[in-house]
Scaffold this motif. Structure first.
Motif, PDB file in Angstrom:
ATOM      1  N   THR A  77       0.839  -1.203   0.000  1.00 37.90           N
ATOM      2  CA  THR A  77       0.000   0.000   0.000  1.00 37.90           C
ATOM      3  C   THR A  77       0.873   1.253   0.000  1.00 37.90           C
ATOM      4  N   PRO A  78       0.652   2.156  -0.953  1.00 39.67           N
ATOM      5  CA  PRO A  78       1.434   3.394  -0.961  1.00 39.67           C
ATOM      6  C   PRO A  78       1.001   4.339   0.163  1.00 39.67           C
ATOM      7  N   LEU A  79       1.966   5.057   0.693  1.00 43.85           N
ATOM      8  CA  LEU A  79       1.651   6.112   1.656  1.00 43.85           C
ATOM      9  C   LEU A  79       0.748   7.134   0.973  1.00 43.85           C
ATOM     10  N   HIS A  80      -0.102   7.778   1.757  1.00 39.63           N
ATOM     11  CA  HIS A  80      -1.007   8.736   1.123  1.00 39.63           C
ATOM     12  C   HIS A  80      -1.449   9.864   2.048  1.00 39.63           C
ATOM     13  N   THR A  81      -0.705  10.109   3.123  1.00 41.77           N
ATOM     14  CA  THR A  81      -1.047  11.245   3.982  1.00 41.77           C
ATOM     15  C   THR A  81       0.163  12.170   4.102  1.00 41.77           C
ATOM     16  N   PHE A  82      -0.113  13.455   4.280  1.00 41.23           N
ATOM     17  CA  PHE A  82       0.967  14.411   4.461  1.00 41.23           C
ATOM     18  C   PHE A  82       1.743  14.107   5.740  1.00 41.23           C
ATOM     19  N   GLU A  83       1.073  13.567   6.733  1.00 41.14           N
ATOM     20  CA  GLU A  83       1.739  13.175   7.974  1.00 41.14           C
ATOM     21  C   GLU A  83       2.825  12.127   7.682  1.00 41.14           C
ATOM     22  N   ASP A  84       2.482  11.112   6.885  1.00 38.09           N
ATOM     23  CA  ASP A  84       3.461  10.087   6.520  1.00 38.09           C
ATOM     24  C   ASP A  84       4.592  10.669   5.681  1.00 38.09           C
ATOM     25  N   TYR A  85       4.247  11.523   4.738  1.00 41.62           N
ATOM     26  CA  TYR A  85       5.267  12.117   3.876  1.00 41.62           C
ATOM     27  C   TYR A  85       6.260  12.931   4.709  1.00 41.62           C
ATOM     28  N   SER A  86       5.742  13.766   5.580  1.00 42.95           N
ATOM     29  CA  SER A  86       6.602  14.618   6.407  1.00 42.95           C
ATOM     30  C   SER A  86       7.501  13.794   7.322  1.00 42.95           C
ATOM     31  N   ALA A  87       6.955  12.716   7.857  1.00 41.37           N
ATOM     32  CA  ALA A  87       7.724  11.879   8.779  1.00 41.37           C
ATOM     33  C   ALA A  87       8.856  11.129   8.082  1.00 41.37           C
ATOM     34  N   LYS A  88       8.683  10.774   6.818  1.00 37.36           N
ATOM     35  CA  LYS A  88       9.649   9.922   6.118  1.00 37.36           C
ATOM     36  C   LYS A  88      10.595  10.675   5.185  1.00 37.36           C
ATOM     37  N   ALA A  89      10.259  11.892   4.827  1.00 35.51           N
ATOM     38  CA  ALA A  89      11.018  12.596   3.787  1.00 35.51           C
ATOM     39  C   ALA A  89      12.316  13.200   4.315  1.00 35.51           C
ATOM     40  N   GLN A  90      13.317  13.202   3.445  1.00 38.46           N
ATOM     41  CA  GLN A  90      14.598  13.832   3.721  1.00 38.46           C
ATOM     42  C   GLN A  90      14.849  15.024   2.803  1.00 38.46           C
ATOM     43  N   VAL A  91      14.069  15.129   1.747  1.00 36.23           N
ATOM     44  CA  VAL A  91      14.214  16.242   0.819  1.00 36.23           C
ATOM     45  C   VAL A  91      13.975  17.534   1.595  1.00 36.23           C
TER      46      VAL A  91
END
Length: 159
Positions: A77-91
């Protein structure tokens, strides 16, 4: 070894999907950064950069969809919340960037992070005999290396 319906090792594909979700999170931040600099760019380079940033965010949006669909193809299942994106992103997150050189620098720095992640996935995809993911990463890397070169040329820097 347990194979999924597309003939790949389920343990390796689960690991690849996790890495692809990490890439997805980073691409979503990159995409949002591009939207922000597209909207907020000012100065004498406005007309050229406004169009270029739109081209880049349109491409990033397509890649986000391709990454999510690859994760689904691998059975996860792909991530799909901004909460998940913010928690995992390094960019790096670009906020209120309107100056041309800072906007282009943000793109270069973001692509450098994406390329690291993609190269890691490329290596794992090869080990898993996952040609679909391998091909996707190869295509992404080729395009992004060229974009980095062009953006660094715009900044009067060498790769």
């Amino acid at each position: 070894m347990n194979l999924n319906s597309i003939g790949l090792d389920t343990v390796k594909t689960k690991d690849l999907a996790e890495d692809l979700n990490h890439l997805l999170a980073n691409f979503q931040i990159y995409y949002q950064n591009l939207r922000g600099i597209h909207w907020n760019i000012k100065g004498k380079a406005f007309f050229d950069l406004h169009v270029k940033f739109e081209e880049l965010y349109t491409d990033a949006n397509t890649k986000v969809d391709e990454i999510a669909e690859r994760i689904l193809t691998l059975g996860e299942t792909p991530l799909h919340t901004f909460e998940d994106y913010s928690a995992k992103a390094q960019v790096p997150v670009g906020k209120n960037i309107s100056k041309d050189d800072l906007a282009v620098r943000l793109i270069v720095d973001s692509l450098a992070e994406l390329l690291k992640i993609e190269r890691n996935i490329l290596e794992k995809a090869g080990d898993a005999n996952d040609e679909g993911t391998n091909s996707m990463m190869s295509d992404f890397i080729t395009e992004q290396e060229k974009t980095v070169w062009m953006m660094k040329a715009w900044l009067s820097e060498t790769v």
